[in-house]
Design a protein around this motif. Structure first.
Motif, PDB file in Angstrom:
ATOM      1  N   PRO A  72      63.689  54.416  22.777  1.00  0.00           N
ATOM      2  CA  PRO A  72      64.805  53.696  22.168  1.00  0.00           C
ATOM      3  C   PRO A  72      65.040  52.352  22.846  1.00  0.00           C
ATOM      4  CG  PRO A  72      65.660  55.246  23.760  1.00  0.00           C
ATOM      5  CD  PRO A  72      64.144  55.356  23.823  1.00  0.00           C
ATOM      6  N   LEU A  73      65.618  51.439  22.105  1.00  0.00           N
ATOM      7  CA  LEU A  73      66.126  50.181  22.638  1.00  0.00           C
ATOM      8  C   LEU A  73      67.507  49.950  22.028  1.00  0.00           C
ATOM      9  CD1 LEU A  73      63.171  47.598  22.591  1.00  0.00           C
ATOM     10  CD2 LEU A  73      64.112  48.833  24.546  1.00  0.00           C
ATOM     11  N   PRO A  74      68.311  49.079  22.629  1.00  0.00           N
ATOM     12  CA  PRO A  74      69.594  48.754  22.002  1.00  0.00           C
ATOM     13  C   PRO A  74      69.379  48.218  20.585  1.00  0.00           C
ATOM     14  CG  PRO A  74      69.518  47.901  24.242  1.00  0.00           C
ATOM     15  CD  PRO A  74      68.134  48.375  23.928  1.00  0.00           C
ATOM     16  N   GLU A 119      55.257  49.258  17.394  1.00  0.00           N
ATOM     17  CA  GLU A 119      55.918  49.024  16.121  1.00  0.00           C
ATOM     18  C   GLU A 119      57.403  49.346  16.220  1.00  0.00           C
ATOM     19  OE1 GLU A 119      54.181  51.131  12.917  1.00  0.00           O
ATOM     20  OE2 GLU A 119      52.196  50.218  13.134  1.00  0.00           O
ATOM     21  N   GLN A 120      58.207  48.562  15.513  1.00  0.00           N
ATOM     22  CA  GLN A 120      59.630  48.852  15.409  1.00  0.00           C
ATOM     23  C   GLN A 120      59.836  49.703  14.170  1.00  0.00           C
ATOM     24  OE1 GLN A 120      62.255  45.543  14.483  1.00  0.00           O
ATOM     25  NE2 GLN A 120      63.885  46.441  15.703  1.00  0.00           N
ATOM     26  N   GLN A 121      60.216  50.979  14.375  1.00  0.00           N
ATOM     27  CA  GLN A 121      60.438  51.895  13.258  1.00  0.00           C
ATOM     28  C   GLN A 121      61.840  51.740  12.673  1.00  0.00           C
ATOM     29  OE1 GLN A 121      57.814  53.221  12.340  1.00  0.00           O
ATOM     30  NE2 GLN A 121      56.516  53.442  14.142  1.00  0.00           N
ATOM     31  N   ARG A 122      62.803  51.515  13.551  1.00  0.00           N
ATOM     32  CA  ARG A 122      64.193  51.298  13.191  1.00  0.00           C
ATOM     33  C   ARG A 122      64.735  50.246  14.148  1.00  0.00           C
ATOM     34  NH1 ARG A 122      62.446  53.927   9.717  1.00  0.00           N
ATOM     35  NH2 ARG A 122      63.365  55.654   8.542  1.00  0.00           N
ATOM     36  N   PRO A 123      65.929  49.680  13.877  1.00  0.00           N
ATOM     37  CA  PRO A 123      66.452  48.669  14.807  1.00  0.00           C
ATOM     38  C   PRO A 123      66.515  49.131  16.256  1.00  0.00           C
ATOM     39  CG  PRO A 123      67.740  48.669  12.788  1.00  0.00           C
ATOM     40  CD  PRO A 123      66.792  49.839  12.688  1.00  0.00           C
ATOM     41  N   ASN A 124      66.650  50.449  16.498  1.00  0.00           N
ATOM     42  CA  ASN A 124      66.761  50.952  17.866  1.00  0.00           C
ATOM     43  C   ASN A 124      65.688  51.972  18.234  1.00  0.00           C
ATOM     44  OD1 ASN A 124      67.647  52.974  16.206  1.00  0.00           O
ATOM     45  ND2 ASN A 124      69.439  53.504  17.425  1.00  0.00           N
ATOM     46  N   LEU A 125      64.581  52.017  17.492  1.00  0.00           N
ATOM     47  CA  LEU A 125      63.528  52.997  17.755  1.00  0.00           C
ATOM     48  C   LEU A 125      62.161  52.345  17.631  1.00  0.00           C
ATOM     49  CD1 LEU A 125      62.781  55.962  18.323  1.00  0.00           C
ATOM     50  CD2 LEU A 125      62.726  56.325  15.851  1.00  0.00           C
ATOM     51  N   GLN A 146      66.215  40.905  25.208  1.00  0.00           N
ATOM     52  CA  GLN A 146      67.574  40.467  25.457  1.00  0.00           C
ATOM     53  C   GLN A 146      68.519  41.181  24.496  1.00  0.00           C
ATOM     54  OE1 GLN A 146      67.461  36.180  25.094  1.00  0.00           O
ATOM     55  NE2 GLN A 146      66.990  35.918  27.264  1.00  0.00           N
ATOM     56  N   GLN A 147      69.766  41.333  24.919  1.00  0.00           N
ATOM     57  CA  GLN A 147      70.764  41.959  24.069  1.00  0.00           C
ATOM     58  C   GLN A 147      72.131  41.358  24.391  1.00  0.00           C
ATOM     59  OE1 GLN A 147      70.473  45.913  26.545  1.00  0.00           O
ATOM     60  NE2 GLN A 147      72.281  46.078  25.240  1.00  0.00           N
ATOM     61  N   PRO A 148      73.043  41.352  23.419  1.00  0.00           N
ATOM     62  CA  PRO A 148      74.393  40.828  23.693  1.00  0.00           C
ATOM     63  C   PRO A 148      75.221  41.829  24.484  1.00  0.00           C
ATOM     64  CG  PRO A 148      74.240  41.595  21.438  1.00  0.00           C
ATOM     65  CD  PRO A 148      72.850  41.699  22.004  1.00  0.00           C
ATOM     66  N   VAL A 149      76.095  41.312  25.322  1.00  0.00           N
ATOM     67  CA  VAL A 149      77.064  42.125  26.043  1.00  0.00           C
ATOM     68  C   VAL A 149      78.348  42.153  25.217  1.00  0.00           C
ATOM     69  CG1 VAL A 149      78.415  42.373  28.160  1.00  0.00           C
ATOM     70  CG2 VAL A 149      76.052  41.527  28.269  1.00  0.00           C
ATOM     71  N   THR A 159      75.281  48.894  27.037  1.00  0.00           N
ATOM     72  CA  THR A 159      74.669  50.208  26.881  1.00  0.00           C
ATOM     73  C   THR A 159      73.176  50.109  27.132  1.00  0.00           C
ATOM     74  OG1 THR A 159      76.320  50.857  25.250  1.00  0.00           O
ATOM     75  CG2 THR A 159      74.292  52.143  25.313  1.00  0.00           C
ATOM     76  N   VAL A 160      72.648  50.999  27.974  1.00  0.00           N
ATOM     77  CA  VAL A 160      71.210  51.074  28.252  1.00  0.00           C
ATOM     78  C   VAL A 160      70.714  52.421  27.734  1.00  0.00           C
ATOM     79  CG1 VAL A 160      69.417  50.972  30.021  1.00  0.00           C
ATOM     80  CG2 VAL A 160      71.513  49.638  30.295  1.00  0.00           C
ATOM     81  N   PRO A 161      70.137  52.480  26.541  1.00  0.00           N
ATOM     82  CA  PRO A 161      69.718  53.778  25.981  1.00  0.00           C
ATOM     83  C   PRO A 161      68.488  54.326  26.681  1.00  0.00           C
ATOM     84  CG  PRO A 161      69.042  51.995  24.531  1.00  0.00           C
ATOM     85  CD  PRO A 161      69.862  51.359  25.620  1.00  0.00           C
ATOM     86  N   THR A 162      68.532  55.619  26.994  1.00  0.00           N
ATOM     87  CA  THR A 162      67.385  56.288  27.615  1.00  0.00           C
ATOM     88  C   THR A 162      67.023  57.582  26.906  1.00  0.00           C
ATOM     89  OG1 THR A 162      68.813  57.493  29.151  1.00  0.00           O
ATOM     90  CG2 THR A 162      67.986  55.357  29.892  1.00  0.00           C
ATOM     91  N   THR A 163      67.766  57.961  25.866  1.00  0.00           N
ATOM     92  CA  THR A 163      67.596  59.269  25.243  1.00  0.00           C
ATOM     93  C   THR A 163      67.301  59.146  23.763  1.00  0.00           C
ATOM     94  OG1 THR A 163      69.136  60.259  26.807  1.00  0.00           O
ATOM     95  CG2 THR A 163      68.677  61.501  24.819  1.00  0.00           C
TER      96      THR A 163
END
Length: 239
Positions: A72-74, A119-125, A146-149, A159-163
């Motif tokens: 995952p990514l933000p 590949e980007q499957q979804r905006p956060n996957l 990069q991501q907005p705060v 948020t830092v997604p790890t799951t």
């Protein structure tokens, strides 16, 4: 983003913290690899967070293998750099249209070259494929984004997604299954034709070593103004 590099040339160029699986020649997922390291290096400047995500994996089998890594990514992350290291070789990624990148990757894999396709499957996957990993070899994938705060009512939030969590797959199952790029627990449906790409198998705690599937997160904050406190609702912090 796609990497391709020949084997014989010198380089010149979440209950799970992500998941990495080996696949066989038919693209079916097999046993999980040992995750050696997962490092997040996040530097926050005002309302922008610049992150470097480094993950290392080892082929624990005695055969040349292909690996699939789902992570995952933000949701609002913007990826701007991707690097793969196999042994002493470093390969920089470049952007190509999805179908072009898949064809290039498959061609390189069949030719016995080191190659990776992200590949980007979804905006956060995202899904990464790494071809021709030598037995006992270590592969590292470094992603820069990069991501907005977020800011509201005097509070900054990051948020830092790890799951990875299971996703709902609506629609009726399709009778014809895809002939490649398989590996998920879900089957394609009328509403989610790429269900196999966004439903990776989970890794049970008993399936990995005690020191595997661990993350280290380091944040450097330059807020531009004094902060009253830094806290996390989910983890202890050393500040």
């Amino acid at each position: 983003m796609l990497f391709v590099h020949p084997l014989y040339a010198e380089a010149n160029e979440t209950d799970n913290v992500g998941q990495f699986h080996f696949v066989d020649g038919q693209g079916q997922w097999q046993e999980p690899a040992l995750v050696l390291e997962s490092d997040f290096d996040v530097r926050i400047s005002g309302l922008i967070a610049d992150s470097r995500l480094l993950r290392r994996f080892r082929n624990t089998s005695d055969r040349w293998r292909e690996g699939v890594f789902v992570f995952p990514l933000p949701e609002k992350a913007s990826v701007y750099g991707l690097t793969m290291k196999v042994g002493e070789r470093t390969i920089e990624g470049k952007v190509q249209p999805k179908e072009t990148a898949r064809r290039t990757y498959e061609k390189a894999k069949q030719a016995g070259q080191h190659a990776a396709n992200v590949e980007q499957q979804r905006p956060n996957l995202f899904t990464a494929r790494v071809a021709n990993i030598p037995p006992g070899e270590t592969v590292s994938v470094e992603l820069k984004y990069q991501q907005p705060v977020q800011y509201q009512a005097g509070v900054f939030e990051l948020t830092v997604p790890t799951t990875l969590t299971p996703r709902y797959m609506p629609g009726k199952a399709l009778s014809a299954a895809p002939d490649q790029w398989q590996g998920g627990w879900a089957v394609p449906t009328t509403e989610v034709p790429d269900a196999v790409a966004i439903s990776p198998f989970t890794v049970n705690p008993g399936d990995v070593a005690d020191d595997s599937h661990r993350a280290v997160i380091n944040l450097v904050i330059d807020s531009g103004l004094p902060l009253e406190s830094v806290s996390s609702p989910s983890h202890r912090l050393a500040t």
